[in-house]
Design an enzyme around this catalytic site. Structure first.
Site, PDB file in Angstrom:
ATOM      1  N   SER A   1      34.639  30.868  41.119  1.00 25.63           N
ATOM      2  CA  SER A   1      33.882  31.777  41.983  1.00 25.63           C
ATOM      3  C   SER A   1      34.707  33.007  42.343  1.00 25.63           C
ATOM      4  O   SER A   1      34.179  34.116  42.432  1.00 25.63           O
ATOM      5  CB  SER A   1      33.446  31.044  43.258  1.00 25.63           C
TER       6      SER A   1
ATOM      7  N   GLY B   1      42.792  24.826  47.835  1.00 28.36           N
ATOM      8  CA  GLY B   1      41.509  24.246  47.473  1.00 28.36           C
ATOM      9  C   GLY B   1      40.465  25.260  47.065  1.00 28.36           C
ATOM     10  O   GLY B   1      39.280  24.929  46.968  1.00 28.36           O
TER      11      GLY B   1
ATOM     12  N   SER C   1      29.213  37.736  48.089  1.00 27.62           N
ATOM     13  CA  SER C   1      29.946  38.623  47.193  1.00 27.62           C
ATOM     14  C   SER C   1      29.142  38.801  45.913  1.00 27.62           C
ATOM     15  O   SER C   1      28.699  37.817  45.311  1.00 27.62           O
ATOM     16  CB  SER C   1      31.327  38.037  46.880  1.00 27.62           C
TER      17      SER C   1
ATOM     18  N   HIS D   1      29.025  46.531  42.991  1.00 28.05           N
ATOM     19  CA  HIS D   1      29.676  45.461  43.762  1.00 28.05           C
ATOM     20  C   HIS D   1      29.191  45.541  45.205  1.00 28.05           C
ATOM     21  O   HIS D   1      28.970  46.631  45.748  1.00 28.05           O
ATOM     22  CB  HIS D   1      31.196  45.639  43.724  1.00 28.05           C
TER      23      HIS D   1
ATOM     24  N   ARG E   1      38.045  27.770  44.957  1.00 27.10           N
ATOM     25  CA  ARG E   1      37.312  27.585  43.701  1.00 27.10           C
ATOM     26  C   ARG E   1      37.535  28.808  42.818  1.00 27.10           C
ATOM     27  O   ARG E   1      36.963  29.873  43.036  1.00 27.10           O
ATOM     28  CB  ARG E   1      35.824  27.397  43.988  1.00 27.10           C
TER      29      ARG E   1
ATOM     30  N   ASN F   1      29.803  43.224  49.094  1.00 26.62           N
ATOM     31  CA  ASN F   1      30.403  42.110  49.795  1.00 26.62           C
ATOM     32  C   ASN F   1      30.182  42.312  51.289  1.00 26.62           C
ATOM     33  O   ASN F   1      30.488  43.384  51.824  1.00 26.62           O
ATOM     34  CB  ASN F   1      31.912  42.020  49.486  1.00 26.62           C
ATOM     35  N   TYR F   2      29.640  41.291  51.959  1.00 25.76           N
ATOM     36  CA  TYR F   2      29.528  41.325  53.420  1.00 25.76           C
ATOM     37  C   TYR F   2      29.950  39.967  53.957  1.00 25.76           C
ATOM     38  O   TYR F   2      29.593  38.922  53.408  1.00 25.76           O
ATOM     39  CB  TYR F   2      28.101  41.676  53.858  1.00 25.76           C
ATOM     40  N   ARG F   3      30.714  39.996  55.046  1.00 26.42           N
ATOM     41  CA  ARG F   3      31.279  38.761  55.564  1.00 26.42           C
ATOM     42  C   ARG F   3      31.581  38.893  57.069  1.00 26.42           C
ATOM     43  O   ARG F   3      31.695  40.000  57.594  1.00 26.42           O
ATOM     44  CB  ARG F   3      32.585  38.424  54.839  1.00 26.42           C
TER      45      ARG F   3
END
Length: 401
Positions: free
Chosen positions: A363, A358, A187, A201, A360, A203-205
């Protein structure tokens, strides 16, 4: 009272701030030069930097070559065709590679700072991340290139959200069953200091879902998602066309329907509904992509993720040395406020992250700008460069023509 920016010529014998605006007007570069800010007292204080606004451009040099912007002709990495390795491991290698290559490209423009690399582990042991962040630079006010490789159990709210947005997902995932997930993603958000250099921006997932009762059987559902979009404060149409055309070339190499489909998806998704305007001038966006073989989609993710470096970093290099004044800076901060509104109100990735046990938070909220501004009833003067930007985000344009 509606605040409007003055379009009067700068009078002679005025203050240092006004003279700085006049100097920008004489150079005649870009939208907005020739206007000035009537309110000198509207400053953005910074205890760590006492230099004159915009003076950092004197120290900037555009490199002859920006690294990692020729992905089409560069040798493919070993993981690209390594079909013997599980896809989730190859996706982890891809996002780490995209992170490294983009950090090198961005750093090639920044003379004062390097990215800090903050590796973190989930407290439950189910994954890790690497947050690369650069703040308070000469070129970048804030830039983040984050990788997350995590797994866990889908929370009820996450499962419900996934089933509601996609009928195919609803057919494959039982609302009364428990599922685990595994995701690897990169990201990126870059907020340049110069108001003429656009925010961007990426983002790759890849997301995989397993039955908790039988994870060894493999994923019951797996898809790719991502995209890239551009958010300028000032509109340079040639820049926007170049950005879109570069992404289109990456899409066309895999499916000629991808770009028009994903461009429309981007325009729809990145919309501040409460303001009736898009967050920026678009790009591509897709989610739940499983319309081709995983291998082909993996290669598309590689090309599209690599194309972002070529599409975006040269635009920062092109605009980072343009003179600007308090007028342009204030408008940039107002647009960043709108950017933050989308990320906090509508963005699915932010919502998913905040719902993940949990998670973060540092980030997840990396995408927010370092500074932003909200002015009551701000309305640019008709015909001004600021009004031109608003026209662009309130209409749909085929930028890749």
């Amino acid at each position: 009272v509606v605040r409007r920016y003055s379009t009067q010529q700068v009078p002679k014998g005025t203050s240092a701030v006004t003279k700085l605006a006049a100097a920008g007007a004489c150079i005649g570069l870009g939208a907005g030069i020739g206007y000035w800010v009537a309110k000198e007292k509207d400053t953005i204080p910074n205890a760590q930097d006492t230099r004159v606004l915009g003076s950092e451009i004197a120290d900037l040099k555009v490199p002859a070559v920006i690294p990692n912007t020729d992905y089409e002709n560069e040798a493919k990495p070993a993981y690209y065709n390594d079909t013997a390795t599980p896809m989730h491991q190859r996706m982890e290698a891809l996002v780490l590679d995209l992170q490294d290559r983009l950090v090198v490209a961005l750093e090639s423009l920044e003379p004062s700072r390097k990215f800090i690399r903050d590796r973190w582990e989930r407290e439950d042991g189910n994954g890790y991340g690497i947050s690369c962040v650069l703040q308070d630079g000469e070129v970048y006010e804030k830039a983040g290139v984050n990788v997350s490789v995590i797994e866990g159990t889908l929370a009820p709210g996450q499962l419900r959200s996934m089933r509601e947005r996609n009928p195919q997902t609803a057919n494959k995932l039982n609302a009364n069953e428990e599922y685990d997930f595994r995701v690897a993603g990169v990201s990126v958000v870059v907020h340049p200091r110069n108001p003429y250099a656009p925010t961007a921006h990426k983002n790759y997932r890849r997301f995989e879902v397993y039955r908790k009762s039988n994870k060894e059987a493999g994923p019951v559902l797996a898809w790719f998602g991502g995209g890239a979009d551009l958010t300028p404060a000032y509109l340079f149409e040639d820049d926007v066309k170049y950005f879109h055309q570069t992404l289109k070339q990456a899409c066309d190499a895999h499916d000629p329907q991808y770009y028009p489909r994903f461009k429309q998806w981007c325009d729809t998704y990145f919309t501040n509904i409460h303001r009736d305007e898009t967050r920026g001038v678009g790009g591509i966006f897709f989610d739940d992509l499983e319309d081709k073989a995983p291998e082909e989609l993996f290669h598309f993710a590689y090309d599209a993720g690599s194309a972002f470096i070529k599409a975006y970093v040269p635009l920062v290099a092109k605009r980072m040395t343009m003179p600007y004044t308090l007028r342009e800076r204030n408008w940039q901060l107002i647009r960043r406020g709108h950017y933050a509104e989308f990320n906090l109100v509508y963005d699915r990735g932010t919502k998913f992250g905040l719902m993940t046990p949990g998670a973060r938070i540092e980030s997840i909220l990396m995408s927010l700008p370092l500074t932003a501004r909200w002015e009551y009833m701000n309305q640019p003067e008709p015909g001004s460069p600021e009004a031109h930007l608003l026209e662009a985000v309130r209409t749909t344009t085929d930028w890749a023509k």
